[in-house]
Design a protein around this motif. Sequence first.
Motif, PDB file in Angstrom:
ATOM      1  N   ARG A 111      -3.528   1.743  16.605  1.00 43.01           N
ATOM      2  CA  ARG A 111      -4.878   1.301  16.259  1.00 43.01           C
ATOM      3  C   ARG A 111      -5.403   2.073  15.041  1.00 43.01           C
ATOM      4  N   VAL A 112      -5.214   3.377  15.043  1.00 48.61           N
ATOM      5  CA  VAL A 112      -5.755   4.190  13.940  1.00 48.61           C
ATOM      6  C   VAL A 112      -5.006   3.866  12.640  1.00 48.61           C
ATOM      7  N   ASN A 113      -3.704   3.671  12.727  1.00 43.18           N
ATOM      8  CA  ASN A 113      -2.956   3.287  11.523  1.00 43.18           C
ATOM      9  C   ASN A 113      -3.451   1.938  10.991  1.00 43.18           C
ATOM     10  N   GLU A 114      -3.787   1.018  11.893  1.00 40.55           N
ATOM     11  CA  GLU A 114      -4.338  -0.279  11.441  1.00 40.55           C
ATOM     12  C   GLU A 114      -5.665  -0.062  10.728  1.00 40.55           C
ATOM     13  N   ARG A 115      -6.484   0.833  11.275  1.00 40.71           N
ATOM     14  CA  ARG A 115      -7.801   1.074  10.670  1.00 40.71           C
ATOM     15  C   ARG A 115      -7.646   1.733   9.300  1.00 40.71           C
ATOM     16  N   PHE A 116      -6.701   2.673   9.183  1.00 40.14           N
ATOM     17  CA  PHE A 116      -6.438   3.274   7.866  1.00 40.14           C
ATOM     18  C   PHE A 116      -5.974   2.185   6.896  1.00 40.14           C
ATOM     19  N   ALA A 117      -5.054   1.326   7.370  1.00 47.63           N
ATOM     20  CA  ALA A 117      -4.527   0.276   6.495  1.00 47.63           C
ATOM     21  C   ALA A 117      -5.656  -0.644   6.041  1.00 47.63           C
ATOM     22  N   GLU A 118      -6.551  -1.004   6.972  1.00 53.16           N
ATOM     23  CA  GLU A 118      -7.677  -1.883   6.592  1.00 53.16           C
ATOM     24  C   GLU A 118      -8.525  -1.240   5.502  1.00 53.16           C
ATOM     25  N   LEU A 137       0.677   8.845   9.480  1.00 53.18           N
ATOM     26  CA  LEU A 137       0.457   7.488   8.952  1.00 53.18           C
ATOM     27  C   LEU A 137       1.753   6.729   8.740  1.00 53.18           C
ATOM     28  N   MET A 138       2.578   6.676   9.773  1.00 53.19           N
ATOM     29  CA  MET A 138       3.885   6.035   9.595  1.00 53.19           C
ATOM     30  C   MET A 138       3.800   4.505   9.605  1.00 53.19           C
ATOM     31  N   LEU A 139       2.810   3.960  10.310  1.00 48.19           N
ATOM     32  CA  LEU A 139       2.775   2.497  10.459  1.00 48.19           C
ATOM     33  C   LEU A 139       1.954   1.814   9.361  1.00 48.19           C
ATOM     34  N   ALA A 140       1.041   2.572   8.755  1.00 47.76           N
ATOM     35  CA  ALA A 140       0.139   1.956   7.769  1.00 47.76           C
ATOM     36  C   ALA A 140       0.866   1.338   6.566  1.00 47.76           C
ATOM     37  N   PRO A 141       1.930   1.957   6.032  1.00 48.63           N
ATOM     38  CA  PRO A 141       2.532   1.384   4.814  1.00 48.63           C
ATOM     39  C   PRO A 141       2.968  -0.080   4.964  1.00 48.63           C
ATOM     40  N   ALA A 142       3.630  -0.409   6.079  1.00 45.22           N
ATOM     41  CA  ALA A 142       4.094  -1.804   6.235  1.00 45.22           C
ATOM     42  C   ALA A 142       2.897  -2.755   6.344  1.00 45.22           C
ATOM     43  N   LEU A 143       1.810  -2.294   6.953  1.00 44.11           N
ATOM     44  CA  LEU A 143       0.631  -3.161   7.087  1.00 44.11           C
ATOM     45  C   LEU A 143      -0.014  -3.408   5.721  1.00 44.11           C
ATOM     46  N   ILE A 144      -0.049  -2.365   4.912  1.00 44.25           N
ATOM     47  CA  ILE A 144      -0.628  -2.515   3.563  1.00 44.25           C
ATOM     48  C   ILE A 144       0.274  -3.437   2.739  1.00 44.25           C
ATOM     49  N   ARG A 145       1.587  -3.246   2.900  1.00 40.92           N
ATOM     50  CA  ARG A 145       2.551  -4.075   2.152  1.00 40.92           C
ATOM     51  C   ARG A 145       2.371  -5.559   2.460  1.00 40.92           C
ATOM     52  N   GLU A 146       2.089  -5.866   3.748  1.00 40.28           N
ATOM     53  CA  GLU A 146       1.882  -7.270   4.139  1.00 40.28           C
ATOM     54  C   GLU A 146       0.711  -7.883   3.381  1.00 40.28           C
ATOM     55  N   ALA A 147      -0.368  -7.088   3.274  1.00 36.18           N
ATOM     56  CA  ALA A 147      -1.572  -7.610   2.615  1.00 36.18           C
ATOM     57  C   ALA A 147      -1.430  -7.601   1.095  1.00 36.18           C
ATOM     58  N   HIS A 148      -0.715  -6.616   0.558  1.00 33.39           N
ATOM     59  CA  HIS A 148      -0.560  -6.492  -0.897  1.00 33.39           C
ATOM     60  C   HIS A 148       0.922  -6.321  -1.234  1.00 33.39           C
ATOM     61  N   PRO A 149       1.679  -7.419  -1.258  1.00 34.01           N
ATOM     62  CA  PRO A 149       3.127  -7.296  -1.501  1.00 34.01           C
ATOM     63  C   PRO A 149       3.454  -6.584  -2.812  1.00 34.01           C
TER      64      PRO A 149
END
Length: 490
Positions: A111-118, A137-149
């Motif tokens: 959840r926190v990684n999602e919030r950082f990514a947002e 912050l291991m999960l945030a990079p892939a989430l950011i990549r999805e939104a900004h390839p």
Amino acid sequence: MRLTVVANRAPISRTDEGDWAPSVGGLTTALLPVLSELGGAWVAMGEEPDLPERQEYPAEDPDFLVRRVPLSQEELDGYYYGMANSVLWPLSHYMVQHLDLRDPFVENYRRVNERFAEAVIEEHREDDVIWMQDYHLMLAPALIREAHPEAVMGHFWHIPWPAMEVFRILPGARELLRGMLGNDLIGFHVEEYAKNFIESAEVLLGADVEDGVIHWQGREVNVEAHPIGIEVERFERMSASDNVKGEAEEVRDEFGAESLVVGIDRLDYTKGVLSRLEAFEEFLEKNPEYHGKVSLFQVATPSRTEVESYQQLKREVDEAVGRINGQFAEDHWMPVHYRYRTYTQEELCAFYRAADVALITPLRDGMNVVTQEFITATTDRGVLILSELTGAAYLLPEALQVNPYDQSGLAEAIRKAIEMPPEERRERIQALKATIRELNVHQWADGFLDRLTAQRDASSGQRAPSPERNSSPERRVEEQSTGELVDGGV
Ligand code: ADQ
């Protein structure tokens, strides 16, 4: 090009007078000049509920934005004390006996990684470069990549990356790896950790690897060693100041020992403080001729005091100090002087300078910058005993290297260090100083960003020259005290 730094901790904090000032510590020192120059944002957790989510800094003439991700107590407990400090930290340091695996830790970490990514996604503009920090912050990079390839994104990992066979112990290891592979560039202190990461991606995810580059979902992920340094010149100046020289003499007078052995650490089970005390005890048992002549000065900074294993360690260290002093102390000699508190950098510098021997014996450590601080601050007299299980050991062959699990070997190294002839001391420390001068925290930041922007330019085919960055001393944040890194893993 603007920069977005993403780290667990914010780079500014409130002073006693109620103003805002840069927090002190290695990461802020390295990154604030660059961020101020390029502009952009620093995304971090909101440590207190009443802090603004968006804060321009400095208020009068803003250079960058501090964007906070406010966390509930439950999120903080699960993400920070739980997943980061009770799972990823012990695992990465090969200390599986300290692993505390609980579902809410993983859920809150997600959840926190999602919030950082947002937050990063919201602040992102085309052409920005994103620089993530560490194991929070291991999960945030892939989430950011999805939104900004097209985003250009790097990640520096400040602690060891363990051997693949250890990393795979973790339930969810693959999910975490996929998260990290959202980056374009992943940095570690030494090659060994980079190799371990690549092997983890290869074996656990079946990723293709060619010439050390991971091919993942149509992109290239570079994995490289970028050893961190300290502000060598500032430390050299501080160490040579009359103030520090005077304080160093006071410390020696106060303890009165012919030879002073010094240990300075965050009180963390990875730092090997307990086994060091036990080795010093064995040294005293085996070498009665040194009773009354050699003292150990151990400084420990309180750290993660909310976590049970840290409370337990504190009790064990208190007990060991009491036991050694109870057994060996004499009228005018105390074998162990122990301080459980935080000091200013100037005070630490005086302790380094007062030391004949620095005993730096982590059971595992990503780099260990205390080593670099000691080498910089000491005179020709200082001898470094260094654990071979630190990142620093890869770079510093001239140290007296020890296996921190080998108590007798450590006791023997203490004797050897004390008896080392002046000429050998001088030769070793001069070689060590030369290496440390080449590692510099500003070069570390510039080097990583240069690689990141070069990769961006190569992939966009434009190869624009990297922007000039003014990292002159005037732009750098002057520090009076230390403290940021004492949180561990930055
Ligand atoms: P840490 O685990 O915190 O950092 P380290 O590199 O040794 O470990 O840095 C500790 C810092 O805290 C040093 O700057 C030191 O001066 C300071 N410190 C220690 N005791 C103190 C005291 N009593 N009072 C005040 N300050 C004190 C993580 C990784 C390391 C890696 C760094 C940087 O675990 O392996 O080297 O990040 O990447």
